[in-house]
Design a protein around this motif. Structure first.
Motif, PDB file in Angstrom:
ATOM      1  N   GLU A  96       0.809  -1.219   0.000  1.00 52.67           N
ATOM      2  CA  GLU A  96       0.000   0.000   0.000  1.00 52.67           C
ATOM      3  C   GLU A  96       0.846   1.274   0.000  1.00 52.67           C
ATOM      4  O   GLU A  96       0.302   2.382  -0.026  1.00 52.67           O
ATOM      5  CB  GLU A  96      -0.919   0.003   1.222  1.00 52.67           C
ATOM      6  N   LYS A  97       2.169   1.117   0.047  1.00 51.81           N
ATOM      7  CA  LYS A  97       3.097   2.251   0.062  1.00 51.81           C
ATOM      8  C   LYS A  97       2.795   3.208   1.212  1.00 51.81           C
ATOM      9  O   LYS A  97       2.705   4.424   1.041  1.00 51.81           O
ATOM     10  CB  LYS A  97       3.062   2.980  -1.284  1.00 51.81           C
ATOM     11  N   VAL A  98       2.651   2.620   2.381  1.00 54.35           N
ATOM     12  CA  VAL A  98       2.339   3.367   3.607  1.00 54.35           C
ATOM     13  C   VAL A  98       3.438   3.113   4.623  1.00 54.35           C
ATOM     14  O   VAL A  98       3.934   1.989   4.754  1.00 54.35           O
ATOM     15  CB  VAL A  98       0.975   2.912   4.170  1.00 54.35           C
ATOM     16  N   HIS A  99       3.826   4.166   5.340  1.00 48.74           N
ATOM     17  CA  HIS A  99       4.791   4.033   6.432  1.00 48.74           C
ATOM     18  C   HIS A  99       4.099   4.292   7.765  1.00 48.74           C
ATOM     19  O   HIS A  99       3.220   5.139   7.860  1.00 48.74           O
ATOM     20  CB  HIS A  99       5.965   4.991   6.235  1.00 48.74           C
ATOM     21  N   ALA A 100       4.503   3.550   8.770  1.00 47.47           N
ATOM     22  CA  ALA A 100       3.906   3.630  10.098  1.00 47.47           C
ATOM     23  C   ALA A 100       4.996   3.807  11.143  1.00 47.47           C
ATOM     24  O   ALA A 100       6.187   3.682  10.857  1.00 47.47           O
ATOM     25  CB  ALA A 100       3.092   2.366  10.382  1.00 47.47           C
ATOM     26  N   THR A 101       4.563   4.083  12.358  1.00 50.00           N
ATOM     27  CA  THR A 101       5.467   4.165  13.503  1.00 50.00           C
ATOM     28  C   THR A 101       5.230   2.953  14.392  1.00 50.00           C
ATOM     29  O   THR A 101       4.092   2.659  14.763  1.00 50.00           O
ATOM     30  CB  THR A 101       5.231   5.466  14.294  1.00 50.00           C
ATOM     31  N   PHE A 102       6.306   2.254  14.727  1.00 54.41           N
ATOM     32  CA  PHE A 102       6.227   1.040  15.540  1.00 54.41           C
ATOM     33  C   PHE A 102       6.785   1.312  16.929  1.00 54.41           C
ATOM     34  O   PHE A 102       7.994   1.492  17.102  1.00 54.41           O
ATOM     35  CB  PHE A 102       7.001  -0.099  14.870  1.00 54.41           C
ATOM     36  N   PHE A 103       5.896   1.338  17.926  1.00 56.42           N
ATOM     37  CA  PHE A 103       6.298   1.495  19.329  1.00 56.42           C
ATOM     38  C   PHE A 103       6.531   0.087  19.876  1.00 56.42           C
ATOM     39  O   PHE A 103       5.591  -0.632  20.235  1.00 56.42           O
ATOM     40  CB  PHE A 103       5.213   2.226  20.113  1.00 56.42           C
ATOM     41  N   MET A 104       7.792  -0.297  19.947  1.00 54.21           N
ATOM     42  CA  MET A 104       8.147  -1.690  20.185  1.00 54.21           C
ATOM     43  C   MET A 104       8.477  -1.970  21.649  1.00 54.21           C
ATOM     44  O   MET A 104       9.059  -1.141  22.343  1.00 54.21           O
ATOM     45  CB  MET A 104       9.344  -2.062  19.311  1.00 54.21           C
TER      46      MET A 104
END
Length: 271
Positions: free
Chosen positions: A99-107
């Protein structure tokens, strides 16, 4: 407890209890501990910087392929995932890539970063934002400052060891923060990020319900909270993305949402 505000420019001095109802947070705390909070739109308005926004919207140490976006002009919403990586993360990354989407991963560190370094490297390599959700999900307002600092610094160290990069964002477990946590975060170079949209996917594996909840709550400059550790969440993501795009949203990382402002260590960002 009534709401308390102390305005300094566009920053608000906010009591822990009472201010997070818009994010559907029930904070069972007492007293009037407070912290500095600002909304993404206010952070952008206060910032000085490029009129075209920042490529990839990444903070210090966060580099990689991304998109140019200016959320002062675009109808943006930030997509975030908590508590991974997990066995579901590779599938999620496949969807986001398609989908060509970037997200933020709170790991999380324990049982997640520590056990799945390959997924951490892939999150970074594919242009997503690496962020901190503590080592073992302890409530930071309920433990001693030294222990709270270890909860955060262990994740910083682990991510840096795996990727060579250090997170600039953190999300306190259950959204619980106060001046003590803000001071610790500031010392570690971490801005705090809360949210405005929650599917409560920890309560259900019904992907249709998760999708419905997200779409009902999402507004411009919102921050969506999901978890890539629950079975029903990742299958909901394609439908969420399709409908958000249909409604004219540009889906971004948290740092892209704030740009041209830089995440300020210790500050709490809440739509």
């Amino acid at each position: 407890m009534p709401k308390h505000f102390r305005t300094t420019g566009r920053r608000r001095r906010a009591s822990i209890a009472g201010l997070l109802t818009a994010a559907s947070l029930a904070l069972a705390v007492s007293g009037c501990a407070s912290y500095d909070v600002t909304a993404p739109a206010d952070a952008r308005a206060d910032a000085t910087g490029s009129a075209t926004g920042a490529k990839n919207g990444k903070g210090k140490g966060q580099e990689g392929a991304g998109q140019d976006v200016d959320c002062r002009k675009a109808k943006c919403v930030a997509l975030t995932f908590d508590a991974g990586p997990s066995e579901n993360t590779d599938r999620l990354l496949d969807i986001l890539k398609k989908e060509k989407v970037h997200a933020t991963f709170f790991m999380l560190g324990k049982n997640h970063i520590a056990k799945r370094p390959a997924e951490v490297r892939r999150i970074d390599a594919e242009g997503h934002e690496l962020a901190n959700h503590t080592w073992s999900h302890q409530i930071l307002t309920e433990i001693e400052p030294a222990e709270a600092k270890r909860e955060l610094s262990r994740v910083q160290d682990a991510v840096r060891k795996i990727t060579g990069k250090t997170p600039t964002l953190m999300r306190p477990p259950q959204g619980r923060t106060d001046d003590k946590v803000s001071e610790i975060s500031k010392g570690l170079g971490l801005a705090q990020v809360l949210w405005s949209v929650t599917a409560k996917d920890y309560e259900t594996n019904d992907s249709a319900l998760i999708t419905k909840r997200v779409l009902e709550q999402t507004e411009r400059d919102g921050i969506i909270l999901l978890h890539d550790i629950y079975r029903g969440t990742v299958p909901a993501v394609p439908g969420i993305l399709k409908e958000l795009k249909k409604r004219g949203y540009t889906i971004v990382t948290v740092s892209q949402l704030l740009s041209p402002a830089k995440p300020e260590p210790g500050m709490v960002y809440r739509p």
